[in-house]
Design an enzyme around this catalytic site. Structure first.
Site, PDB file in Angstrom:
ATOM      1  N   THR A  59      34.309  -4.194  45.853  1.00 28.23           N
ATOM      2  CA  THR A  59      33.901  -3.666  44.555  1.00 28.23           C
ATOM      3  C   THR A  59      35.114  -3.146  43.789  1.00 28.23           C
ATOM      4  O   THR A  59      35.307  -3.461  42.609  1.00 28.23           O
ATOM      5  CB  THR A  59      32.861  -2.539  44.743  1.00 28.23           C
ATOM      6  OG1 THR A  59      31.861  -3.004  45.645  1.00 28.23           O
ATOM      7  CG2 THR A  59      32.233  -2.141  43.430  1.00 28.23           C
ATOM      8  N   LYS A  86      41.548  20.472  47.050  1.00 32.99           N
ATOM      9  CA  LYS A  86      41.782  21.925  46.928  1.00 32.99           C
ATOM     10  C   LYS A  86      40.496  22.643  46.538  1.00 32.99           C
ATOM     11  O   LYS A  86      40.517  23.829  46.236  1.00 32.99           O
ATOM     12  CB  LYS A  86      42.834  22.190  45.856  1.00 32.99           C
ATOM     13  CG  LYS A  86      44.204  21.634  46.154  1.00 32.99           C
ATOM     14  CD  LYS A  86      45.149  22.051  45.022  1.00 32.99           C
ATOM     15  CE  LYS A  86      46.304  21.090  44.877  1.00 32.99           C
ATOM     16  NZ  LYS A  86      46.953  21.197  43.564  1.00 32.99           N
ATOM     17  N   ARG A 108      31.969   5.381  42.440  1.00 32.25           N
ATOM     18  CA  ARG A 108      31.232   5.217  43.709  1.00 32.25           C
ATOM     19  C   ARG A 108      31.182   6.580  44.383  1.00 32.25           C
ATOM     20  O   ARG A 108      32.205   7.288  44.449  1.00 32.25           O
ATOM     21  CB  ARG A 108      31.898   4.201  44.626  1.00 32.25           C
ATOM     22  CG  ARG A 108      31.301   4.202  46.028  1.00 32.25           C
ATOM     23  CD  ARG A 108      31.801   3.102  46.901  1.00 32.25           C
ATOM     24  NE  ARG A 108      31.236   1.823  46.507  1.00 32.25           N
ATOM     25  CZ  ARG A 108      31.342   0.708  47.229  1.00 32.25           C
ATOM     26  NH1 ARG A 108      31.989   0.730  48.377  1.00 32.25           N
ATOM     27  NH2 ARG A 108      30.805  -0.419  46.821  1.00 32.25           N
ATOM     28  N   HIS A 136      23.335  -0.261  43.575  1.00 32.78           N
ATOM     29  CA  HIS A 136      24.657  -0.867  43.482  1.00 32.78           C
ATOM     30  C   HIS A 136      24.489  -2.008  42.456  1.00 32.78           C
ATOM     31  O   HIS A 136      24.385  -3.181  42.828  1.00 32.78           O
ATOM     32  CB  HIS A 136      25.069  -1.381  44.861  1.00 32.78           C
ATOM     33  CG  HIS A 136      26.506  -1.779  45.015  1.00 32.78           C
ATOM     34  ND1 HIS A 136      27.372  -1.942  43.937  1.00 32.78           N
ATOM     35  CD2 HIS A 136      27.238  -2.069  46.127  1.00 32.78           C
ATOM     36  CE1 HIS A 136      28.561  -2.305  44.401  1.00 32.78           C
ATOM     37  NE2 HIS A 136      28.506  -2.381  45.714  1.00 32.78           N
TER      38      HIS A 136
END
Ligand code: CP
Length: 309
Positions: A59, A86, A108, A136
């Site tokens: 993809t 972080k 994604r 998807h």
């Protein structure tokens, strides 16, 4: 050609058949020409950010290739070395990246609904590159395009989606799209890997794949998604392969014209044997090739909305 009417591509569930046809026709035009405008400049000057919070080969690379072939530029972020590590929130990450002025975001994420959430934060198109178990859509469209290229009109054709349906966003996007195109869609897999109520999505559950294979036109084999399973959904890999693995022996009574798809990555020797994956019925690398074309169509339609094709 009808323009794409929405800002983003988040899933296929809510798209009408004529919009699915718009993607298929645009992909066909790109693949087979002639083009009204040189396709190599379709998104010239535009920059697309690819944000993959989960691993990807096909993809990600095919979207990045599609962007390049349309004359655009892609930027990707390595989330392992980004400030996400972080503790920066998703909202702050997206707002900061959006402030840099990208023309579209491709997302994604392991959690269903994240691309929809991001879509509400930004004014530019968001393309769902896979969200959890949900959808998807670019894979669904490239699967549709591949099936149509291989066997023609999908109306009344028999398509079996085989394997880990429960954890598969590919299964859901395939189901929404195939039923709209008039295909007869069947699903098979261990009962624990079939979502409750799958029939309400238009699928017929097949308990015994050996009796069903002979009347199938297409089998789309799904990967067992180990990364989404923290429970034992079936007794053993050996048993899974025995009942649901696509083996050469199992194909002995199939139609000579049967086409076999797999979205990848494959677990060879488990859901599909190598002599089937590389055998005469497989169109798996055609899917990959068509993936670039379909993603070019998606980017062109979303980034050039309102302009003539
Ligand atoms: N089919 C698919 O989504 O493959 P990747 O995970 O490699 O992108």
């Amino acid at each position: 050609m009808k323009p794409y009417p929405f800002k983003s591509l988040l899933g296929l569930k809510s798209l009408e058949t004529d919009i699915l046809a718009t993607f298929l026709n645009r992909a066909d035009q790109i693949q087979n020409g002639p083009h009204a405008t040189p396709i190599g400049h379709a998104i010239k000057g535009k920059t697309v950010l690819t944000l993959f919070f989960e691993p990807s080969t096909r993809t990600r690379v095919s979207f990045e290739t599609a962007i390049k072939r349309l004359g655009g530029t892609s930027v990707s972020i390595n989330l392992e070395t980004s400030s996400v590590k972080k503790g920066e929130t998703l909202v702050d990450t997206i707002k900061n990246l959006d402030a840099m002025g990208f023309d579209a975001l491709i997302v994604r994420h392991k959690n269903g609904g994240v691309p929809h959430f991001i879509d509400r934060l930004v004014d530019v198109p968001v393309i769902n590159a896979g969200d959890g178990f949900n959808e998807h859509p670019s894979q669904g469209l490239l699967d549709l395009y591949t099936m149509q290229s291989e066997i023609g009109d999908l109306k009344h054709k028999n398509v079996l989606i085989l394997g880990d349906i429960l954890h598969s966003r590919v299964a859901r996007s395939n189901l929404w799209a195939l039923t709209k195109m008039g295909a007869s869609v069947f699903v098979a897999g261990p009962p624990t890997l079939l979502p409750i109520g799958i029939e309400t999505m238009g699928a017929t559950v097949i308990p015994d794949i050996d009796r069903a294979i002979e009347f199938m036109d297409v089998i789309n084999v799904l990967r067992i998604q180990y990364e989404r399973q923290d429970l034992g959904y079936f007794p053993s890999i050996r048993e899974y392969r025995h009942y649901y693995g696509l083996t050469a022996a199992r194909l002995s009574r199939c139609k000579p014209t049967l086409k076999i798809l797999h979205p990848g990555p494959m677990n060879r020797g488990i859901e599909i044997d190598s002599d089937v994956a590389d055998g005469p019925h497989n169109v798996i690398l055609n899917q990959v090739k068509n993936g670039v074309v379909m993603r070019m169509a998606i980017l062109d339609l979303l980034l050039n909305r309102g302009t003539t094709q």
